[in-house]
Write an enzyme that holds these catalytic residues in place. Structure first.
Site, PDB file in Angstrom:
ATOM      1  CB  SER A 130       7.716  11.326  -4.693  1.00 59.44           C
ATOM      2  OG  SER A 130       7.665  10.866  -6.033  1.00 59.44           O
ATOM      3  CB  CYS A 131       8.561   6.386  -6.214  1.00 64.48           C
ATOM      4  SG  CYS A 131       7.193   7.177  -7.033  1.00 64.48           S
ATOM      5  CG  LEU A 132      13.143   4.243  -5.870  1.00 66.51           C
ATOM      6  CD1 LEU A 132      14.602   3.919  -6.192  1.00 66.51           C
ATOM      7  CD2 LEU A 132      12.259   3.159  -6.448  1.00 66.51           C
ATOM      8  CE  LYS A 136       4.503   6.861  -2.400  1.00 68.55           C
ATOM      9  NZ  LYS A 136       3.345   6.038  -2.662  1.00 68.55           N
ATOM     10  CG  ASP A 137       6.556   2.821  -3.778  1.00 69.78           C
ATOM     11  OD1 ASP A 137       5.701   3.449  -3.118  1.00 69.78           O
ATOM     12  OD2 ASP A 137       6.616   2.873  -5.021  1.00 69.78           O
TER      13      ASP A 137
END
Ligand code: UDX
Length: 435
Positions: A267-269, A271-272
């Site tokens: 959910s992070c890398l 998207k970021d």
């Protein structure tokens, strides 16, 4: 001192549970009422090691879920905002949730004598606190920041599957905002909570940038080793494991985040990195390196598919077993999991797909319904299969032996994590990154 947490996802629920279990008085709010009810009853809405245990201890000591945001704004000295900032179609960040929370808090601030610190833990692009959230709070509350309330940017670095440990012992605390009494209070709060962690005090734009730089660097390390892995795979005998282990011994490089695989997910890398690329382009800076990081990441799936095709010679109509759908082990999270993308591709190629995952089967069912077969045991999942593809480094998969493989129609293994590279298996073995 009472603490409020708005948004009870991975970050918010971990924070509320850890603080509550330590005896802090914590009020937690989530707009999803059914989720709130589950939490109130001591059930975590997602699988995360140690979370449920910590949550239950917090509920007994100092953590309460509440129905009205007003209770937090009226009573809490510290208000953590931990709502999601998902990705929009063009890769840019969707601020609608955090803007809505800031507006609601602003409206409630108007009618309270409380002078809280509002702490932005959600990941937001540089300038958001200063240019979007602060003006919104000021306008809605008719009050002055720095006097009646303060806003501090405090990015979170916790990893899923390690959320409780990382919340208890962060490697760093970053605080972005003004240098006033509010900042001092925040510094004292964190110093008491994590006496060993360095506390970096900076402005909000830099704090926001630190979070993106951190995740972009991690993604860059993964794409770097994936590129090396692809080169190794085309050089007979070359082994990316030995390359990674050895370059990791150079203290300037370090051993972590050098595991070649199917590409980063979660959910992070993804998207970021996308948000940073979009943001950077928007301000006229071409993010050439991050563009390459993303391109390599997307290319990993193609490499994997061509390895499967090469291993099986023809995939159409065959039964293939996918071992692992969660984006990493010890979680049931399948958001942006490469395994899910692989299953979508295989279905397009008319492959009959069976999946196994120790925790993520229910979440996977929500995406594929009856289009694929779900099996609880590894051996049963391999029954009649013509190829097994290892996608997630679950510990269980390192123990796969010839007995597990016995019901396979053809004994072919494609291993995107090289978990079985040292096992003596009666099978044709295609590891990613070994030539
Ligand atoms: C990440 C950051 O690590 C964390 O600091 C931030 O707060 C949120 O994003 P998380 O998404 O939980 O945490 O997972 P992480 O462990 O970083 O893994 C992300 C992805 O990279 C996974 O798909 C994983 O399989 C992949 N990965 C990681 C590799 O392929 N190789 C590696 O060496 C490390």
């Amino acid at each position: 001192m009472k603490v409020g947490v708005v948004g009870l996802g991975f970050v918010g629920l971990s924070l509320a549970s850890v603080l509550g279990a330590k005896g802090y008085k914590v009020l937690g709010f989530d707009s999803d009422k059914s989720k709130s009810r589950m939490i109130k009853n001591g059930t975590a809405p997602f699988y995360e090691p140690e979370l449920e245990y910590t949550l239950r201890s917090a509920l007994k000591k100092g953590f309460t879920t509440i129905e009205e945001l007003a209770d937090i704004v009226n009573d809490c000295k510290l208000i953590f905002i931990t709502v999601g900032t998902p990705q929009q179609r063009d890769g840019s960040i969707d601020l609608s949730l955090i803007k809505s929370v800031a507006s609601q808090i602003g409206d409630l601030l108007k009618n309270t004598i409380n002078k809280p610190i509002i702490i932005v833990k959600s990941t937001v692009v540089p300038g958001t606190t200063q240019n979007v959230l602060l003006p919104l709070l000021k306008k809605r509350s008719h009050k002055a920041p720095g006097r009646d309330f303060a806003v501090i940017t405090n990015p979170e670095f916790l990893r899923e599957s390690m959320a409780i440990e990382d919340t208890k012992k962060p490697h760093v605390v970053v605080l972005g905002g003004g240098s006033d009494g509010f900042m001092n209070m925040m510094k004292k709060f964190y110093h008491k909570l994590h006496s060993d962690a360095p506390i970096i005090i900076t402005n909000s734009q830099t704090a926001e940038m630190i979070k993106y730089a951190n995740n972009s660097f991690l993604a860059t390390k993964i794409s770097f080793i994936n590129q090396i892995s692809n080169i190794c795979q085309s050089v007979p005998g070359a082994n990316v494991e030995d390359v990674a282990r050895t370059i990791g011994l150079d203290p300037r490089i370090g051993p972590l985040f050098l595991n070649a695989g199917p590409g980063y997910g979660g959910s992070c890398l993804p998207k970021d990195v996308k948000a940073m690329i979009n943001f950077s382009n928007g301000i006229g800076i071409k993010p050439v390196l991050l563009d390459a990081v993303e391109t390599i990441n997307e290319h990993q799936l193609k490499i994997l598919l061509s390895t499967i095709k090469k291993a099986t010679s023809k995939i159409c109509g065959k039964r293939i077993t996918i071992l692992g759908t969660s984006f990493k082990p010890d979680t049931d999270d399948i958001r942006d999991s490469v395994s899910i993308k692989l299953i979508e591709l295989l279905l397009k190629h008319k492959v009959k797909v069976t999946i196994h995952d120790p925790k993520a089967i229910e979440n996977t069912k929500k995406i594929f319904g009856n289009k694929i077969r779900y099996v609880d045991s590894i051996k049963d999942a391999l029954k009649d299969s013509e190829c097994a593809v290892i996608m997630t480094s679950w510990k269980e998969y390192t123990k796969i032996n010839n007995d597990h493989l016995s019901p396979m129609r053809r004994k072919i293994i494609v291993d995107s994590r090289r978990l079985l590279a040292k096992s003596d298996l009666d099978a044709r073995y295609f590891p990613i990154g070994i030539g």
